[in-house]
Design a protein around this motif. Structure first.
Motif, PDB file in Angstrom:
ATOM      1  N   THR A 239      39.051  39.685  -0.741  1.00 24.26           N
ATOM      2  CA  THR A 239      38.871  40.841   0.134  1.00 24.26           C
ATOM      3  C   THR A 239      38.007  40.427   1.311  1.00 24.26           C
ATOM      4  O   THR A 239      37.103  39.610   1.162  1.00 24.26           O
ATOM      5  CB  THR A 239      38.259  42.008  -0.662  1.00 24.26           C
ATOM      6  OG1 THR A 239      38.231  43.176   0.127  1.00 24.26           O
ATOM      7  CG2 THR A 239      36.875  41.686  -1.171  1.00 24.26           C
ATOM      8  N   GLN A 240      38.262  40.964   2.494  1.00 24.90           N
ATOM      9  CA  GLN A 240      37.698  40.364   3.705  1.00 24.90           C
ATOM     10  C   GLN A 240      36.940  41.365   4.576  1.00 24.90           C
ATOM     11  O   GLN A 240      35.717  41.428   4.542  1.00 24.90           O
ATOM     12  CB  GLN A 240      38.831  39.713   4.509  1.00 24.90           C
ATOM     13  CG  GLN A 240      39.627  38.704   3.702  1.00 24.90           C
ATOM     14  CD  GLN A 240      41.059  38.597   4.163  1.00 24.90           C
ATOM     15  OE1 GLN A 240      41.579  39.449   4.866  1.00 24.90           O
ATOM     16  NE2 GLN A 240      41.733  37.533   3.758  1.00 24.90           N
ATOM     17  N   TYR A 241      37.668  42.112   5.389  1.00 22.93           N
ATOM     18  CA  TYR A 241      37.051  43.009   6.356  1.00 22.93           C
ATOM     19  C   TYR A 241      36.363  44.190   5.679  1.00 22.93           C
ATOM     20  O   TYR A 241      36.576  44.472   4.503  1.00 22.93           O
ATOM     21  CB  TYR A 241      38.116  43.550   7.322  1.00 22.93           C
ATOM     22  CG  TYR A 241      38.898  42.506   8.051  1.00 22.93           C
ATOM     23  CD1 TYR A 241      38.367  41.844   9.150  1.00 22.93           C
ATOM     24  CD2 TYR A 241      40.199  42.178   7.642  1.00 22.93           C
ATOM     25  CE1 TYR A 241      39.103  40.886   9.831  1.00 22.93           C
ATOM     26  CE2 TYR A 241      40.945  41.229   8.326  1.00 22.93           C
ATOM     27  CZ  TYR A 241      40.385  40.585   9.416  1.00 22.93           C
ATOM     28  OH  TYR A 241      41.124  39.647  10.076  1.00 22.93           O
ATOM     29  N   TYR A 242      35.564  44.916   6.471  1.00 20.34           N
ATOM     30  CA  TYR A 242      34.831  46.069   5.961  1.00 20.34           C
ATOM     31  C   TYR A 242      35.742  47.047   5.223  1.00 20.34           C
ATOM     32  O   TYR A 242      35.449  47.465   4.105  1.00 20.34           O
ATOM     33  CB  TYR A 242      34.117  46.781   7.108  1.00 20.34           C
ATOM     34  CG  TYR A 242      33.558  48.124   6.729  1.00 20.34           C
ATOM     35  CD1 TYR A 242      32.374  48.218   5.989  1.00 20.34           C
ATOM     36  CD2 TYR A 242      34.215  49.304   7.084  1.00 20.34           C
ATOM     37  CE1 TYR A 242      31.854  49.451   5.631  1.00 20.34           C
ATOM     38  CE2 TYR A 242      33.702  50.540   6.721  1.00 20.34           C
ATOM     39  CZ  TYR A 242      32.530  50.600   5.998  1.00 20.34           C
ATOM     40  OH  TYR A 242      32.029  51.826   5.638  1.00 20.34           O
ATOM     41  N   GLN A 243      36.865  47.413   5.848  1.00 23.14           N
ATOM     42  CA  GLN A 243      37.735  48.421   5.240  1.00 23.14           C
ATOM     43  C   GLN A 243      38.255  47.963   3.889  1.00 23.14           C
ATOM     44  O   GLN A 243      38.315  48.738   2.930  1.00 23.14           O
ATOM     45  CB  GLN A 243      38.902  48.739   6.194  1.00 23.14           C
ATOM     46  CG  GLN A 243      39.853  49.821   5.687  1.00 23.14           C
ATOM     47  CD  GLN A 243      40.996  49.262   4.838  1.00 23.14           C
ATOM     48  OE1 GLN A 243      41.327  48.090   4.948  1.00 23.14           O
ATOM     49  NE2 GLN A 243      41.557  50.106   3.977  1.00 23.14           N
ATOM     50  N   LEU A 244      38.614  46.687   3.796  1.00 26.63           N
ATOM     51  CA  LEU A 244      39.154  46.158   2.546  1.00 26.63           C
ATOM     52  C   LEU A 244      38.074  46.074   1.474  1.00 26.63           C
ATOM     53  O   LEU A 244      38.295  46.432   0.317  1.00 26.63           O
ATOM     54  CB  LEU A 244      39.763  44.783   2.795  1.00 26.63           C
ATOM     55  CG  LEU A 244      40.982  44.738   3.715  1.00 26.63           C
ATOM     56  CD1 LEU A 244      41.349  43.299   4.037  1.00 26.63           C
ATOM     57  CD2 LEU A 244      42.156  45.457   3.082  1.00 26.63           C
ATOM     58  N   VAL A 245      36.907  45.583   1.842  1.00 26.61           N
ATOM     59  CA  VAL A 245      35.816  45.471   0.873  1.00 26.61           C
ATOM     60  C   VAL A 245      35.365  46.854   0.421  1.00 26.61           C
ATOM     61  O   VAL A 245      35.042  47.067  -0.758  1.00 26.61           O
ATOM     62  CB  VAL A 245      34.647  44.660   1.467  1.00 26.61           C
ATOM     63  CG1 VAL A 245      33.482  44.599   0.491  1.00 26.61           C
ATOM     64  CG2 VAL A 245      35.108  43.252   1.830  1.00 26.61           C
TER      65      VAL A 245
END
Length: 415
Positions: A239-245
């Motif tokens: 998981t990477q970007y803010y939205q995904l995390v």
């Protein structure tokens, strides 16, 4: 909370250290012990190894050297724990292990593909990596289960630390390309559907084992949830970007109560730190350690921001590093930690080194056996000429389970 005795699940396999027999004693100028709390170092250390474990460790004069023990004095060298990388694809057959017929493949296991001491693990061993989490690729949302395994040993049983090592879930751009090109809404819907079934399956087995329900029919794609809800393994989430995390934490940890850690956490993912701390989600970062100035989706006002720095500034303590080998070569794990420090991570308590030793060991639930130099733990020990995460440092020897498996002076592997 669902409870379950680990022995009721046939898959869980925890290997014991190899038996070595007589004691071996290591001497050096300094030992970086990396315990989770405490000073983290010992000057003029004496380390007693026996039966594959650390029997005793302490400053010279405080540890009795067993009669007849072999004493190896490394002089001005330093000792450190073997490194732990929780994201690797080089533990077995060549390339990522993906089964991309279905979006969700929780029944897939990488264990049949393990090849201990394969050629891709030779350089990592020489660079101090002694434990890896070998996991499926990120071609689908739920790629399957990985294994925690040792480097430097030949047999599967000797290499195995734990199976299942984790359930691999991918929350990112890779699985959105699955099939006909699903978007993130369908990705999250599919995950929640499988998670609800898995939670119900684990509860049904728990009720049966407590004599309060009928024996459920076994479903291979749901077996892993018994281990997860028993606390015997974790979800490692690509998981990477803010939205995904943010979705990783809210869906997996908050809504379904699964033991979860961030794997890959990149870019602005550190903005989730307060929520991650609330639900006990650690951050294992890499292979991207920075948010570059003005990337396509963000505006950093021209700054280069370190992801590890961001998590630390927000109050996260459990910050580790990974390589996603072969994306970053497995042997460059310490470079990942060095990058974290270079871009702002405070290193006053050897946070960089702890990020490749005790932090990933704690995060993956194996800190009782690896990740620090403490009595009772596996004797996975590095011999080096300075700070282990300094790119200029080289490793003279590597010990795994109390055996010297790498010796630079004799051209590599020591057997």
């Amino acid at each position: 909370m669902i409870s379950l005795v680990a022995s009721t699940c046939a898959l869980l396999w925890i290997a014991a250290p190899a038996v070595q027999g007589e004691a071996v004693v290591l001497r050096a100028a300094k030992a970086l012990t990396c315990e989770y709390e405490g000073p983290g170092f010992i000057l003029d250390p004496v380390v007693v190894l026996r039966d594959g474990e650390i029997e005793a460790i302490g400053p010279a004069g405080s540890v009795e050297i067993p009669e007849g023990a072999e004493v190896i004095d490394y002089g001005d060298r330093w000792l450190a724990p073997g490194f732990v990388d929780l994201h690797s694809h080089v533990g077995g057959s060549r390339g990522d292990i993906n089964d991309m017929v279905y979006q969700l493949n929780s029944e897939l296991r990488v264990s049949p593909a393990v090849i201990p001491n394969n050629s891709a693990l030779e350089k990592p061993l020489a660079a101090g990596v002694t434990t890896i989490l070998f996991i499926p690729g990120s071609g689908t949302n739920m790629g399957g289960t990985g294994v925690l395994m040792k480097l430097g040993v030949d047999g599967y049983e000797e290499a195995l630390l734990r199976d299942p090592g984790s359930l691999k879930i991918a929350q990112g751009d890779n699985p959105t390309r699955w099939g006909y090109g699903m978007g993130r809404i369908l990705m999250n819907y599919g995950l929640r559907f499988r998670l609800r079934r898995g939670q119900a399956y684990a509860k049904a087995w728990d009720a049966y084992l407590e004599g309060e329900g009928a024996k459920p029919e076994r479903e291979l794609e749901l077996d892993i949830f018994r281990y997860l809800y028993a606390g015997d393994t974790q979800v490692s989430t690509h998981t990477q970007y803010y939205q995904l995390v943010l979705m990783t934490i809210t869906m997996l940890a908050r809504d379904f109560g699964l033991p979860t850690y961030i794997d890959h956490g990149s870019f602005d993912s550190y903005l989730t730190t307060p929520l991650a701390k609330e639900f006990g989600v650690g951050a294992i970062l890499g292979p991207r350690e920075i948010m570059a100035p003005r990337p396509p989706r963000f505006d950093t006002d021209g700054r280069i921001e370190g992801t590890a720095w961001g998590f630390q500034e927000q109050g996260m303590v459990d910050i580790g590093f990974n390589t996603d080998a072969p994306v970053v070569p497995q042997e460059e794990l310490t470079t990942q930690a060095a990058m974290g420090v270079r871009y702002g991570l405070r290193n006053d308590r050897a946070q960089g080194l702890r990020g490749v030793t005790i932090i990933p060991a704690r995060t993956s639930g194996i800190a009782d056996r690896v990740g620090s130099l403490e009595p009772g733990k596996h004797a996975d020990i590095l011999v080096c000429n300075g700070d282990p995460i300094d790119p200029r440092t080289h490793f003279d020897a590597v010990w795994v389970n109390g055996e010297k498996v790498y010796d630079a002076e004799i051209g590599g592997r020591a057997w």
